[in-house]
Design an enzyme around this catalytic site. Structure first.
Site, PDB file in Angstrom:
ATOM      1  CG  ASN A   1     -10.862   0.406  -2.387  1.00  0.00           C
ATOM      2  OD1 ASN A   1     -11.922   0.048  -1.907  1.00  0.00           O
ATOM      3  ND2 ASN A   1      -9.740  -0.292  -2.231  1.00  0.00           N
TER       4      ASN A   1
ATOM      5  CG  ASN B   1     -16.266   0.013  -3.284  1.00  0.00           C
ATOM      6  OD1 ASN B   1     -16.652  -1.043  -3.783  1.00  0.00           O
ATOM      7  ND2 ASN B   1     -15.039   0.179  -2.812  1.00  0.00           N
ATOM      8  CD  GLU B   2     -14.321  -3.549  -0.792  1.00  0.00           C
ATOM      9  OE1 GLU B   2     -13.280  -2.993  -0.414  1.00  0.00           O
ATOM     10  OE2 GLU B   2     -14.326  -4.650  -1.383  1.00  0.00           O
TER      11      GLU B   2
ATOM     12  CD  GLU C   1     -14.912  -4.733  -5.532  1.00  0.00           C
ATOM     13  OE1 GLU C   1     -13.828  -5.190  -5.103  1.00  0.00           O
ATOM     14  OE2 GLU C   1     -15.265  -3.555  -5.406  1.00  0.00           O
TER      15      GLU C   1
ATOM     16  CD  GLN D   1     -10.958  -3.601 -10.918  1.00  0.00           C
ATOM     17  OE1 GLN D   1     -10.561  -2.897 -11.834  1.00  0.00           O
ATOM     18  NE2 GLN D   1     -10.997  -3.157  -9.649  1.00  0.00           N
TER      19      GLN D   1
HETATM   20  O1  AHR Z   1     -11.028  -4.698  -7.089  1.00  0.00           O
HETATM   21  C1  AHR Z   1      -9.989  -4.093  -6.364  1.00  0.00           C
HETATM   22  C2  AHR Z   1     -10.468  -3.424  -5.081  1.00  0.00           C
HETATM   23  O2  AHR Z   1     -10.922  -4.406  -4.203  1.00  0.00           O
HETATM   24  C3  AHR Z   1     -11.641  -2.484  -5.199  1.00  0.00           C
HETATM   25  O3  AHR Z   1     -11.270  -1.209  -5.551  1.00  0.00           O
HETATM   26  C4  AHR Z   1     -12.208  -2.513  -3.817  1.00  0.00           C
HETATM   27  O4  AHR Z   1     -13.589  -2.252  -3.786  1.00  0.00           O
HETATM   28  C5  AHR Z   1     -11.839  -3.874  -3.287  1.00  0.00           C
HETATM   29  O5  AHR Z   1     -11.267  -3.810  -2.030  1.00  0.00           O
END
Ligand code: AHR
Length: 509
Positions: free
Chosen positions: A77, A177-178, A297, A356
């Site tokens: 994000n 991203n997303e 992810e 992560q």
């Molecule tokens: O990994 C945490 C968050 O999860 C990331 O920033 C986002 O891409 C997802 O919603």
């Protein structure tokens, strides 16, 4: 404890049941400017183990031990509001900015060049995400030229002046991203995103045709736009991209342990659905190439807990404690099972990133100024990365089933295998997802020739909620499973309830 009544899971496998070669990129991870992942995670000048660039040596060592192949950066994000150029040049001149995604202050002490220095030390391949939230084609091209162009143009000369004369050579690029998520800064409809992603990809390919480009897919299989999003985006971007992303996080919710234990069924469903959608678009467009999946992810994440609540109001801290989930034995079993799902889809999942790496929903935890330790999830990742070699083999299972709310019922046992013909290494990765029953393992391995059992390890704890902490970092770790034996080519043993196991065999000399 097993009882004489323990049910049996029977595995059928054969060297001919090949799915695809094991891909090293399955074992990627993710470093986002979020919480303490970067600052006091990978980077902490003044830490007793820090090198001349301020990178923590203990974290580098654990990253290598984890067996991480590639690392996605800088978000998440975070990237959807990030100006990449804030993070280059002399550190004293870099601006601090508000990061809207995590309501934090980003000091920009670490940026692209520092990350690339770290990636080289960690021996990982970089995967870089561009901002298609608040920015567009021009900025995507700029960061690409800064990173990859040989000296001789303005941006690559700037990189050289910043101490990096050689191009960084980043091959994998995420196009945002997303972007399907309403929480995303600059969130877009599928049509809007398809447009900007296609234009960015087309321009980036004009700069360098050899890039591997990843379009945003859905941020979960539960999104209302799931499926339709992928179809719309790929219909426009198909020619210009190589992969489409998938993101999935799992957690035990409302005390529904059984559904949580079956999480890998959702991952299977998610991957199968994206493959079907991508292949539908392929047929529609009469295209030859196949779009692969970047599962960039995935993890267990307790999003509803206080640990994940960002700061608010006037509080914009630098590197706050955020998303620092503590993982249990059961979390590690589900996590190991997710890796089984990723591996068995190696024909279409070309890359994956555990989200992560450090401190933020992470297998590695650190204390500022202090030590680093392994969460429970560290172990299945490290063992799978180290021992998955050769070809991934499909494993047919005849397993008892357990009831759960989310899927109705699911197989108690799950497994995948890898077979390295050359060295004769056969490795089985197994999960017992049943909360109550031990499973008796029965696998006829005669088709692999003469094998010997090298090692059987099981991750299990009598308390499924047991966890590793700074003061007790070895509470949950894989232990030798002495019940496993190989007799006349048949592998037998016991898989305790809620457990993940690895069984390694080798060709008998
Ligand atoms: O990994 C945490 C968050 O999860 C990331 O920033 C986002 O891409 C997802 O919603």
């Amino acid at each position: 404890m097993p009882t004489p009544m323990s049910p049996t899971v029977t595995l059928t496998l054969n060297p001919a049941f090949r799915i695809a070669p094991v891909r090293r990129r399955t074992f990627g991870a993710f470093v986002e400017h979020l919480g303490r992942c970067v600052y006091t995670g990978i980077h902490e000048p003044g830490h007793p183990t820090a090198d001349e660039h301020g990178f923590r040596g203990d974290v580098l060592e654990l990253t290598r031990e984890l067996g991480v192949s590639s690392v996605r950066y800088p978000g998440g994000n975070f990237v959807s509001g990030f100006k990449w150029e804030d993070g280059i040049g002399p550190a004293r001149d870099r601006p601090a900015r508000h990061d809207l995604a995590w309501h934090s202050t980003e000091p920009n002490t670490v940026g692209l060049d520092e990350f690339m220095d770290w990636a080289r030390k960690a021996e990982v391949e970089p995967m870089y995400a561009v901002n298609l939230g608040t920015r567009g084609v021009e900025e995507a091209l700029d960061v690409l030229q800064y990173a990859n162009a040989p000296q001789g143009i303005a941006l690559s000369d700037e990189r050289a002046a910043n101490g990096h004369p050689e191009p960084h050579g980043i091959r994998m690029w995420c196009l945002g991203n997303e972007m399907d998520g309403p929480w995303q800064t600059g969130h877009k409809t599928a049509e809007e995103y398809a447009r900007i992603a296609t234009e960015a990809a087309r321009a980036m390919r004009q700069e360098d045709p050899d890039l591997e480009l990843i379009a945003c897919g859905s941020s979960s299989s539960q999104m209302p736009t799931f499926g339709a999003w992928e179809a719309t985006v790929l219909t426009e971007a198909y020619e210009f991209v190589d992969m489409i992303s998938a993101h999935a996080y799992y957690a035990e919710k409302d005390d529904d342990q059984a559904s949580f234990l079956a999480s890998a069924d959702d991952m299977d469903y998610f991957i199968d659905s994206v493959v079907a959608t991508a292949d539908h678009v392929r047929a529609k467009l009469k295209a030859v190439k196949r779009i692969m999946i970047s599962f960039d992810e995935w993890n267990v994440w307790y999003q509803h807990r206080a640990e994940s609540r960002p700061p608010s109001g006037d509080d914009w801290p630098v590197a706050p404690v955020l998303l620092e989930d503590t993982y249990t034995a059961m979390d590690a079993v589900v996590f190991g099972n997710l890796l089984i799902s990723l591996l068995r889809h190696s024909d279409r999942v070309a890359s994956a990133s555990l989200a992560q790496l450090v401190n933020v929903i992470a297998p590695i935890m650190t204390e500022p100024g202090g030590g680093a330790w392994k969460q429970t999830t560290f172990h299945p990742f490290a063992l799978t990365s180290r021992h998955a070699k050769g070809e991934v083999l499909d494993v047919r299972l005849d397993s008892p089933r357990f009831a759960n709310e989310r899927f109705g019922d699911s197989a108690s046992g799950d497994a995948v295998a890898t077979w390295d013909e050359e060295s004769g290494a056969l490795t089985l990765f197994l999960a017992n997802r049943d909360a109550a029953q031990t499973l008796q393992l029965d696998a006829d391995l005669a088709s692999f020739g003469e094998l010997e059992l090298l090692e059987a390890l099981t991750l299990h704890h009598e308390d499924p909620y047991a966890a590793n902490t700074k003061d007790a970092p070895d509470t949950v770790a894989p232990q030798a499973n002495d019940t496993v034996r190989l007799e006349d080519g048949v592998l037998r043993g016991e898989l305790p309830a809620i457990s993940w196991s690895i069984v390694r065999l080798g060709r008998r000399a």
